[in-house]
Design a protein around this motif. Structure first.
Motif, PDB file in Angstrom:
ATOM      1  N   GLN A 112      -6.028   4.493   2.104  1.00  0.00           N
ATOM      2  CA  GLN A 112      -6.496   3.113   2.132  1.00  0.00           C
ATOM      3  C   GLN A 112      -5.441   2.159   1.583  1.00  0.00           C
ATOM      4  O   GLN A 112      -5.274   1.038   2.081  1.00  0.00           O
ATOM      5  CB  GLN A 112      -7.798   2.998   1.336  1.00  0.00           C
ATOM      6  N   GLN A 113      -4.699   2.605   0.576  1.00  0.00           N
ATOM      7  CA  GLN A 113      -3.621   1.787   0.027  1.00  0.00           C
ATOM      8  C   GLN A 113      -2.511   1.599   1.055  1.00  0.00           C
ATOM      9  O   GLN A 113      -1.968   0.502   1.212  1.00  0.00           O
ATOM     10  CB  GLN A 113      -3.063   2.432  -1.239  1.00  0.00           C
ATOM     11  N   SER A 116      -3.559  -0.823   3.711  1.00  0.00           N
ATOM     12  CA  SER A 116      -3.438  -2.191   3.203  1.00  0.00           C
ATOM     13  C   SER A 116      -1.990  -2.679   3.273  1.00  0.00           C
ATOM     14  O   SER A 116      -1.721  -3.836   3.624  1.00  0.00           O
ATOM     15  CB  SER A 116      -3.949  -2.264   1.763  1.00  0.00           C
ATOM     16  N   GLN A 117      -1.052  -1.801   2.958  1.00  0.00           N
ATOM     17  CA  GLN A 117       0.361  -2.172   3.004  1.00  0.00           C
ATOM     18  C   GLN A 117       0.841  -2.464   4.429  1.00  0.00           C
ATOM     19  O   GLN A 117       1.842  -3.161   4.615  1.00  0.00           O
ATOM     20  CB  GLN A 117       1.207  -1.053   2.403  1.00  0.00           C
ATOM     21  N   ARG A 119      -1.118  -3.916   6.802  1.00  0.00           N
ATOM     22  CA  ARG A 119      -1.843  -5.036   7.390  1.00  0.00           C
ATOM     23  C   ARG A 119      -1.526  -6.322   6.649  1.00  0.00           C
ATOM     24  O   ARG A 119      -1.411  -6.338   5.425  1.00  0.00           O
ATOM     25  CB  ARG A 119      -3.353  -4.758   7.367  1.00  0.00           C
ATOM     26  N   ARG A 123      -6.276  -9.286   5.601  1.00  0.00           N
ATOM     27  CA  ARG A 123      -6.808  -7.936   5.813  1.00  0.00           C
ATOM     28  C   ARG A 123      -6.069  -6.879   5.004  1.00  0.00           C
ATOM     29  O   ARG A 123      -6.518  -5.741   4.899  1.00  0.00           O
ATOM     30  CB  ARG A 123      -6.742  -7.575   7.296  1.00  0.00           C
ATOM     31  N   GLY A 124      -4.909  -7.237   4.437  1.00  0.00           N
ATOM     32  CA  GLY A 124      -4.121  -6.285   3.681  1.00  0.00           C
ATOM     33  C   GLY A 124      -3.123  -6.992   2.798  1.00  0.00           C
ATOM     34  O   GLY A 124      -3.198  -8.210   2.590  1.00  0.00           O
ATOM     35  N   SER A 125      -2.156  -6.226   2.308  1.00  0.00           N
ATOM     36  CA  SER A 125      -1.202  -6.770   1.333  1.00  0.00           C
ATOM     37  C   SER A 125       0.231  -6.784   1.857  1.00  0.00           C
ATOM     38  O   SER A 125       1.163  -6.979   1.087  1.00  0.00           O
ATOM     39  CB  SER A 125      -1.259  -5.936   0.042  1.00  0.00           C
ATOM     40  N   ARG A 126       0.416  -6.564   3.146  1.00  0.00           N
ATOM     41  CA  ARG A 126       1.768  -6.481   3.692  1.00  0.00           C
ATOM     42  C   ARG A 126       2.500  -7.813   3.551  1.00  0.00           C
ATOM     43  O   ARG A 126       2.008  -8.870   3.943  1.00  0.00           O
ATOM     44  CB  ARG A 126       1.714  -6.092   5.170  1.00  0.00           C
TER      45      ARG A 126
END
Length: 275
Positions: A112-113, A116-117, A119, A123-126
């Protein structure tokens, strides 16, 4: 001029590869462990579905990788980076890599982490750059931000304990395929027999097939490697029958074996020749 035009491959390659992985049809890729845009182009012309560039094990610098991604785009071949998630991978994704093959995933939380990276917010942390290649160097700053263009994620199963609970990983949204790494899987088991290793591999493949998940196992070469670390081309039918849909050709092993075979053939012919 009404605007700038650029080819769609840099942003469209994730969607094209994801569509192939979801099609239900066999998918054939190739793993390259050396710097060669020419080999990448040849793979595209030969009809491969994707190429994996291995920077987990091999010393390929970023300039070479970007040249290989350009070569892949030129022949419509999605390029996947094999590496743990890090800043270097993020940069290559911004340049146009279609996705990442992450080694040795251990839990649903880790997956899941990673998702996230991959997206973009919200929706994520990219982290992104509106001046990167996937953004058309600023000409199309939002071209890569939609979910259709999220990088593909191939999660590797390389630990025997993880293999016993691989179903946990199926609960994670965002994994496009799994790849069993027999070499590290064997090491995690101590000193298993080939049959014991194969039993664990079969469990993962069966679980993926039951869940409708795409899975690959190791690499395919002209000849079988040690144990189950590589499969001979003749093994593909058996694996396909069991439910495996993704197959990856080991280009380094293929070239080494073919070059050796060609040299032996020439030596035999030369030995027979009379000046």
């Amino acid at each position: 001029m009404t605007g700038l035009h650029r080819p769609a491959e840099a942003t469209d390659s994730p969607a094209r590869l994801r569509a192939k992985l979801r099609s239900g049809e066999p998918v054939v890729g190739a793993m390259v462990g050396f710097a060669s845009p020419e080999i990448v182009e040849m793979l595209g012309h030969a009809g491969y579905d994707f190429v994996t560039i291995d920077i987990e094990h091999e010393p390929i610098d970023d300039c070479a990788i970007t040249a290989m991604i350009r070569a892949a785009d030129s022949v419509g071949l999605p390029a996947v980076i094999r590496s743990p998630m890090n800043h270097r991978v993020s940069t290559l994704l911004n340049f146009g890599a279609a996705g990442v093959q992450v080694p040795d995933v251990t839990s649903a939380q880790e997956v899941q982490q990673i998702v996230s990276q991959l997206r973009s917010p919200p929706r994520g942390s990219r982290g992104g750059s509106h001046l990167s290649r996937v953004a058309g160097y600023g000409a199309q700053p939002a071209a890569h931000l939609t979910d259709a263009h999220d990088p593909v994620l191939i999660a590797m199963i390389e630990d025997a304990e993880v293999a016993t609970r691989v179903e946990d990983l199926f609960t994670c949204d965002g994994v496009d395929a799994f790849h069993v790494g027999p070499h590290d899987l064997r090491a995690s088991m101590g000193e298993p027999t080939d049959a014991e290793l194969q039993e664990v591999i079969d469990r993962v493949v069966d679980a993926c097939a039951a869940a409708g998940a795409t899975v690959a196992v190791g690499l395919v070469s002209p000849q079988a490697g040690p144990g189950a670390a590589m499969a001979a081309a003749d093994d593909v039918t058996t694996r396909r029958t069991r439910g495996q849909r993704m197959f990856v050709v080991a280009i380094t092993a293929f070239l080494a074996q073919q070059l050796g075979a060609q040299r032996s053939q020439l030596a035999t012919s030369l030995a027979r020749a009379t000046p």
